[in-house]
Write a protein that holds these residues in place. Structure first.
Motif, PDB file in Angstrom:
ATOM      1  N   ASN A 130       0.796  -1.228   0.000  1.00  0.00           N
ATOM      2  CA  ASN A 130       0.000   0.000   0.000  1.00  0.00           C
ATOM      3  C   ASN A 130       0.834   1.287   0.000  1.00  0.00           C
ATOM      4  O   ASN A 130       0.442   2.274  -0.590  1.00  0.00           O
ATOM      5  CB  ASN A 130      -0.931   0.028   1.212  1.00  0.00           C
ATOM      6  CG  ASN A 130      -2.126  -0.902   1.089  1.00  0.00           C
ATOM      7  OD1 ASN A 130      -2.826  -1.151   2.057  1.00  0.00           O
ATOM      8  ND2 ASN A 130      -2.386  -1.416  -0.105  1.00  0.00           N
ATOM      9  N   PHE A 158      -6.528   5.515  -4.884  1.00  0.00           N
ATOM     10  CA  PHE A 158      -6.893   5.448  -3.467  1.00  0.00           C
ATOM     11  C   PHE A 158      -7.470   6.803  -3.079  1.00  0.00           C
ATOM     12  O   PHE A 158      -6.721   7.784  -2.939  1.00  0.00           O
ATOM     13  CB  PHE A 158      -5.658   5.143  -2.610  1.00  0.00           C
ATOM     14  CG  PHE A 158      -5.186   3.700  -2.657  1.00  0.00           C
ATOM     15  CD1 PHE A 158      -5.691   2.787  -3.574  1.00  0.00           C
ATOM     16  CD2 PHE A 158      -4.227   3.258  -1.748  1.00  0.00           C
ATOM     17  CE1 PHE A 158      -5.246   1.464  -3.596  1.00  0.00           C
ATOM     18  CE2 PHE A 158      -3.782   1.931  -1.755  1.00  0.00           C
ATOM     19  CZ  PHE A 158      -4.286   1.042  -2.681  1.00  0.00           C
ATOM     20  N   LYS A 197     -10.574   3.614   0.604  1.00  0.00           N
ATOM     21  CA  LYS A 197      -9.462   2.663   0.601  1.00  0.00           C
ATOM     22  C   LYS A 197      -9.794   1.668   1.704  1.00  0.00           C
ATOM     23  O   LYS A 197      -9.609   1.971   2.883  1.00  0.00           O
ATOM     24  CB  LYS A 197      -8.129   3.383   0.850  1.00  0.00           C
ATOM     25  CG  LYS A 197      -6.993   2.467   1.314  1.00  0.00           C
ATOM     26  CD  LYS A 197      -6.654   1.372   0.315  1.00  0.00           C
ATOM     27  CE  LYS A 197      -5.463   0.547   0.774  1.00  0.00           C
ATOM     28  NZ  LYS A 197      -5.838  -0.622   1.615  1.00  0.00           N
ATOM     29  N   ASN A 198     -10.361   0.523   1.328  1.00  0.00           N
ATOM     30  CA  ASN A 198     -10.903  -0.423   2.314  1.00  0.00           C
ATOM     31  C   ASN A 198     -11.758   0.338   3.333  1.00  0.00           C
ATOM     32  O   ASN A 198     -11.360   0.474   4.486  1.00  0.00           O
ATOM     33  CB  ASN A 198      -9.840  -1.164   3.122  1.00  0.00           C
ATOM     34  CG  ASN A 198      -8.710  -1.737   2.298  1.00  0.00           C
ATOM     35  OD1 ASN A 198      -8.529  -1.396   1.149  1.00  0.00           O
ATOM     36  ND2 ASN A 198      -7.954  -2.614   2.906  1.00  0.00           N
ATOM     37  N   ASN A 231     -10.531   1.633  -3.796  1.00  0.00           N
ATOM     38  CA  ASN A 231      -9.991   0.324  -3.458  1.00  0.00           C
ATOM     39  C   ASN A 231     -10.859  -0.357  -2.408  1.00  0.00           C
ATOM     40  O   ASN A 231     -11.054   0.182  -1.319  1.00  0.00           O
ATOM     41  CB  ASN A 231      -8.562   0.437  -2.928  1.00  0.00           C
ATOM     42  CG  ASN A 231      -7.936  -0.936  -2.728  1.00  0.00           C
ATOM     43  OD1 ASN A 231      -7.408  -1.522  -3.664  1.00  0.00           O
ATOM     44  ND2 ASN A 231      -8.022  -1.460  -1.528  1.00  0.00           N
ATOM     45  N   GLU A 232     -11.370  -1.532  -2.769  1.00  0.00           N
ATOM     46  CA  GLU A 232     -12.264  -2.268  -1.860  1.00  0.00           C
ATOM     47  C   GLU A 232     -13.261  -1.315  -1.201  1.00  0.00           C
ATOM     48  O   GLU A 232     -13.296  -1.185   0.036  1.00  0.00           O
ATOM     49  CB  GLU A 232     -11.479  -3.058  -0.818  1.00  0.00           C
ATOM     50  CG  GLU A 232     -10.704  -4.226  -1.415  1.00  0.00           C
ATOM     51  CD  GLU A 232     -10.108  -5.172  -0.379  1.00  0.00           C
ATOM     52  OE1 GLU A 232     -10.095  -4.844   0.828  1.00  0.00           O
ATOM     53  OE2 GLU A 232      -9.646  -6.261  -0.784  1.00  0.00           O
ATOM     54  N   ASN A 259     -12.585  -3.328  -7.273  1.00  0.00           N
ATOM     55  CA  ASN A 259     -12.221  -4.584  -6.605  1.00  0.00           C
ATOM     56  C   ASN A 259     -13.039  -4.788  -5.340  1.00  0.00           C
ATOM     57  O   ASN A 259     -13.508  -3.831  -4.722  1.00  0.00           O
ATOM     58  CB  ASN A 259     -10.713  -4.648  -6.324  1.00  0.00           C
ATOM     59  CG  ASN A 259     -10.240  -3.578  -5.362  1.00  0.00           C
ATOM     60  OD1 ASN A 259     -10.818  -2.493  -5.288  1.00  0.00           O
ATOM     61  ND2 ASN A 259      -9.182  -3.870  -4.631  1.00  0.00           N
ATOM     62  N   ASP A 269     -10.780  -9.834  -4.703  1.00  0.00           N
ATOM     63  CA  ASP A 269      -9.489  -9.896  -4.009  1.00  0.00           C
ATOM     64  C   ASP A 269      -9.540 -11.165  -3.168  1.00  0.00           C
ATOM     65  O   ASP A 269     -10.241 -11.206  -2.155  1.00  0.00           O
ATOM     66  CB  ASP A 269      -9.299  -8.680  -3.091  1.00  0.00           C
ATOM     67  CG  ASP A 269      -9.174  -7.385  -3.877  1.00  0.00           C
ATOM     68  OD1 ASP A 269      -8.996  -7.439  -5.109  1.00  0.00           O
ATOM     69  OD2 ASP A 269      -9.267  -6.317  -3.247  1.00  0.00           O
ATOM     70  N   TYR A 299      -8.328 -13.810  -0.688  1.00  0.00           N
ATOM     71  CA  TYR A 299      -7.447 -14.192   0.423  1.00  0.00           C
ATOM     72  C   TYR A 299      -8.081 -15.371   1.148  1.00  0.00           C
ATOM     73  O   TYR A 299      -8.342 -15.314   2.342  1.00  0.00           O
ATOM     74  CB  TYR A 299      -7.245 -13.011   1.373  1.00  0.00           C
ATOM     75  CG  TYR A 299      -6.493 -11.856   0.726  1.00  0.00           C
ATOM     76  CD1 TYR A 299      -5.098 -11.835   0.724  1.00  0.00           C
ATOM     77  CD2 TYR A 299      -7.173 -10.808   0.127  1.00  0.00           C
ATOM     78  CE1 TYR A 299      -4.409 -10.786   0.144  1.00  0.00           C
ATOM     79  CE2 TYR A 299      -6.490  -9.751  -0.467  1.00  0.00           C
ATOM     80  CZ  TYR A 299      -5.106  -9.750  -0.462  1.00  0.00           C
ATOM     81  OH  TYR A 299      -4.414  -8.714  -1.046  1.00  0.00           O
ATOM     82  N   GLU A 314      -6.364  -9.021  -6.612  1.00  0.00           N
ATOM     83  CA  GLU A 314      -5.407  -9.274  -5.534  1.00  0.00           C
ATOM     84  C   GLU A 314      -5.561 -10.725  -5.117  1.00  0.00           C
ATOM     85  O   GLU A 314      -6.670 -11.251  -5.118  1.00  0.00           O
ATOM     86  CB  GLU A 314      -5.695  -8.424  -4.286  1.00  0.00           C
ATOM     87  CG  GLU A 314      -5.552  -6.944  -4.461  1.00  0.00           C
ATOM     88  CD  GLU A 314      -5.934  -6.183  -3.179  1.00  0.00           C
ATOM     89  OE1 GLU A 314      -5.833  -6.743  -2.068  1.00  0.00           O
ATOM     90  OE2 GLU A 314      -6.371  -5.035  -3.313  1.00  0.00           O
ATOM     91  N   PHE A 346      -0.669 -10.025  -4.284  1.00  0.00           N
ATOM     92  CA  PHE A 346      -0.539  -8.733  -3.591  1.00  0.00           C
ATOM     93  C   PHE A 346       0.700  -8.705  -2.695  1.00  0.00           C
ATOM     94  O   PHE A 346       1.073  -9.717  -2.102  1.00  0.00           O
ATOM     95  CB  PHE A 346      -1.785  -8.482  -2.733  1.00  0.00           C
ATOM     96  CG  PHE A 346      -1.676  -7.226  -1.909  1.00  0.00           C
ATOM     97  CD1 PHE A 346      -2.047  -6.004  -2.456  1.00  0.00           C
ATOM     98  CD2 PHE A 346      -1.174  -7.261  -0.620  1.00  0.00           C
ATOM     99  CE1 PHE A 346      -1.918  -4.842  -1.723  1.00  0.00           C
ATOM    100  CE2 PHE A 346      -1.041  -6.098   0.121  1.00  0.00           C
ATOM    101  CZ  PHE A 346      -1.415  -4.884  -0.428  1.00  0.00           C
ATOM    102  N   ASN A 351       1.865  -8.904   5.124  1.00  0.00           N
ATOM    103  CA  ASN A 351       0.479  -8.880   5.637  1.00  0.00           C
ATOM    104  C   ASN A 351       0.044 -10.267   6.119  1.00  0.00           C
ATOM    105  O   ASN A 351      -1.123 -10.609   6.036  1.00  0.00           O
ATOM    106  CB  ASN A 351      -0.483  -8.298   4.600  1.00  0.00           C
ATOM    107  CG  ASN A 351      -0.656  -9.204   3.378  1.00  0.00           C
ATOM    108  OD1 ASN A 351       0.042 -10.208   3.234  1.00  0.00           O
ATOM    109  ND2 ASN A 351      -1.579  -8.867   2.507  1.00  0.00           N
ATOM    110  N   LEU A 376      -2.489 -13.108   5.820  1.00  0.00           N
ATOM    111  CA  LEU A 376      -3.017 -13.164   4.447  1.00  0.00           C
ATOM    112  C   LEU A 376      -1.921 -13.608   3.475  1.00  0.00           C
ATOM    113  O   LEU A 376      -2.158 -14.349   2.543  1.00  0.00           O
ATOM    114  CB  LEU A 376      -3.555 -11.799   4.010  1.00  0.00           C
ATOM    115  CG  LEU A 376      -4.671 -11.168   4.837  1.00  0.00           C
ATOM    116  CD1 LEU A 376      -5.187  -9.919   4.138  1.00  0.00           C
ATOM    117  CD2 LEU A 376      -5.819 -12.142   5.066  1.00  0.00           C
TER     118      LEU A 376
END
Ligand code: N0T
Length: 522
Positions: free
Chosen positions: A42, A105, A109-110, A179-180, A256, A297, A299, A324, A349, A358, A361
């Motif tokens: 990020n 972003f 962003k999330n 983003n997300e 995403n 994305d 995970y 991702e 990612f 991260n 993940l």
């Protein structure tokens, strides 16, 4: 004015997403392109940080790198724009012959506006946040804030105008506004402003899409009303940002998704409510016609979770792109699962040597060893990426990854042949129950090039192409198996496989081997 002309006069055509017979291609330089992606961490969106990016990219070998561009870094002072980082990034990517996907972003962003400039994220009056049902304000911007939309859109327009001016080479092939997106901690905004919109009739475009009779949100959607409402308004917001950006420079755009569990999703707000989760893809399609694709994305290391997500995002109205995925050891093989779902691309990612991890993940330590299995994917597929993208657009790619406990997989290729993949067996003669690999690292791909002619590659797997008709199978043989590679789209022969190398199937290890195979009957 000026910018669209600059874009139009460039030597290369502008990338675009095309759909035919429910299948998709991303055209880059006018031809189907497979995104062999890698996304940086990020905070790697600064010129100095790029020093830690390129060495990891060199190890993995993608053709496309996904990099954030933060609203806070391009418009730290309202109305003053600075694209220094974008210019640095483009120059350095071109030196390495890489394409880019830029990640805007901004408002989301999330869930949070952390990447919005201070003048946005500290001004709750002008840029309102979501208010929960019980009256608390939370740190997610409301999609109902007119001024927020206007400010984000204005900055995004400047970014796209800049790209139109400085990128006639089409180094940037796609852009991801936000983003997300979505909100954690509340199913929607309950502020008076939002409540007025919630009490209004559901927009006709959404009713048409879902085949619902007119009514208010609660009447039409019952228990789903709050989430669908939030999804609609976030999608409309992003669509207006994308539309304005495309008017400057019509690059493909994606949104995403922070996924919800495919089997036990939980409640909206526990997952990102209002984002493009699998239950609201149709809401997004109706609300955001300027968004080319909704990308998961992923995970989720478990096979059925992963492949179910691929199923749900691979649709006639949605090109599959894994925007991702985790960089830990379970994930590399899923590149082949994505290809088996007609993906236009796939991107792990956290690919840089900033030494951020991260975990859980991704890998605990992202060193060269952790990246090796990702690098293997791209070594196998890179030379044939254009061939595979074209075959995929025509419905001619079959590919799969190993599922623990399922050491044999059978996939129909066409009316004549099946692809049989076996995991964990020796490369030589073997009889008995195949055990599967000690860790599920196997993967395989077959792309149909012509009648009885296939491109085959894989790793840690035995691949056989077996006639579906047993009478044909009894007389089948290889006319030839050629190992080679593609150079500038032309097949370059290296050697033939025969004898032990073909008598027990086509056995792939961790070697970089690409085969052209012609089946026949004697
Ligand atoms: C992803 C990435 C980055 C315990 C996480 C995944 C990226 C964002 N979010 O490293 O932040 O920008 O798109 C969210 C998955 C959360 C699962 C938590 C399970």
């Amino acid at each position: 004015p000026g910018a669209p002309e600059a874009a139009a006069s460039g030597s290369a055509p502008v990338p675009e997403v095309v759909t035919r017979d429910g299948r998709h291609a991303l055209l880059v330089d006018g031809e189907p392109f497979l995104i062999l992606g890698a996304q940086v961490n990020n905070s790697s969106n600064w010129p100095h940080a790029l020093e830690d990016v390129w060495p990891a990219i060199e190890v993995v070998g993608p053709n496309t790198v996904m990099v954030p561009v933060a609203w806070e870094q391009v418009e730290a002072v309202e109305g003053t724009f600075d694209f220094t980082f974008v210019d640095t990034l483009l120059a350095q990517a071109r030196e390495r012959d890489l394409r880019l996907i830029l990640l805007w972003f901004a408002t989301w962003k999330n869930n949070a506006p952390h990447y919005a400039p201070a003048w946005v994220k500290l001004d709750n009056e002008r840029f309102p946040r979501v208010v929960t049902a019980d009256g608390r304000t939370i740190n997610s911007l409301s999609p109902h804030g007119e001024a927020t939309l206007e400010a984000d859109r204005k900055a995004f327009v400047r970014l796209m105008r800049h790209l139109a001016e400085v990128d006639p080479q089409r180094t940037v092939i796609m852009v991801q506004p936000q983003n997300e997106p979505g909100t954690y901690g509340s199913v929607r905004d309950f502020s008076p402003l939002a409540q007025r919109a919630f009490d209004a009739p559901v927009p006709a475009a959404l009713l048409d899409r879902l085949g619902k009779p007119p009514g208010h949100w609660r009447e039409v959607f019952g228990a789903d009303a709050d989430e669908f409402f939030h999804a609609w308004h976030i999608a409309r917001y992003i669509d207006q940002v994308a539309e304005a950006g495309k008017a400057e420079y019509p690059l493909p755009m994606l949104v995403n998704a922070a996924l919800r569990g495919p089997f036990n999703p939980g409640q909206p707000g526990q997952y990102a409510s209002g984002g493009p989760t699998d239950n609201v893809l149709d809401v997004y399609k109706a609300a955001a016609p300027h968004i080319d694709l909704l990308a998961p994305d992923i995970y989720m290391p478990e096979y059925l979770h992963y492949t179910t997500v691929l199923d749900r995002y691979s649709r006639a109205d949605n090109p599959l792109f894994v925007a991702e995925t985790g960089n830990r050891a379970e994930y590399p093989r899923y590149f082949f699962s994505a290809l088996g779902h007609q993906a236009i691309g796939w991107s792990p990612f956290g690919i840089d040597f900033s030494r951020y991890s991260n975990w859980p993940l991704g890998a605990k330590h992202l060193d060269e060893a952790a990246l090796e299995d990702f690098a293997l994917n791209y070594r196998l597929v890179s030379p044939a990426a254009r061939v595979i993208a074209r075959a995929s657009f025509e419905g001619n790619v079959r590919a799969t990854a190993e599922q623990p406990g399922e050491p044999v997989q059978v996939l129909p290729i066409d009316e004549r042949w099946n692809m049989v993949v076996t995991y964990g067996v020796p490369q030589f003669w073997f009889q008995g129950e195949p055990p599967g690999n000690p860790e599920p690292t196997g993967r395989a791909l077959v792309a149909r090039l012509g009648p009885d002619e296939y491109l085959v590659t894989g790793a840690h797997a035995r691949v056989e192409i077996v006639a579906r008709d047993p009478a044909v199978a009894a007389r089948q043989m290889f006319e030839y198996v050629e190992e080679g590679t593609y150079v500038d789209g032309e097949w370059v022969f290296r050697r033939r496989w025969n004898g032990d190398q073909t008598d027990y199937g086509l056995n792939f290890s961790s070697a970089t081997q690409l085969l052209r195979v012609k089946l026949a009957t004697w």
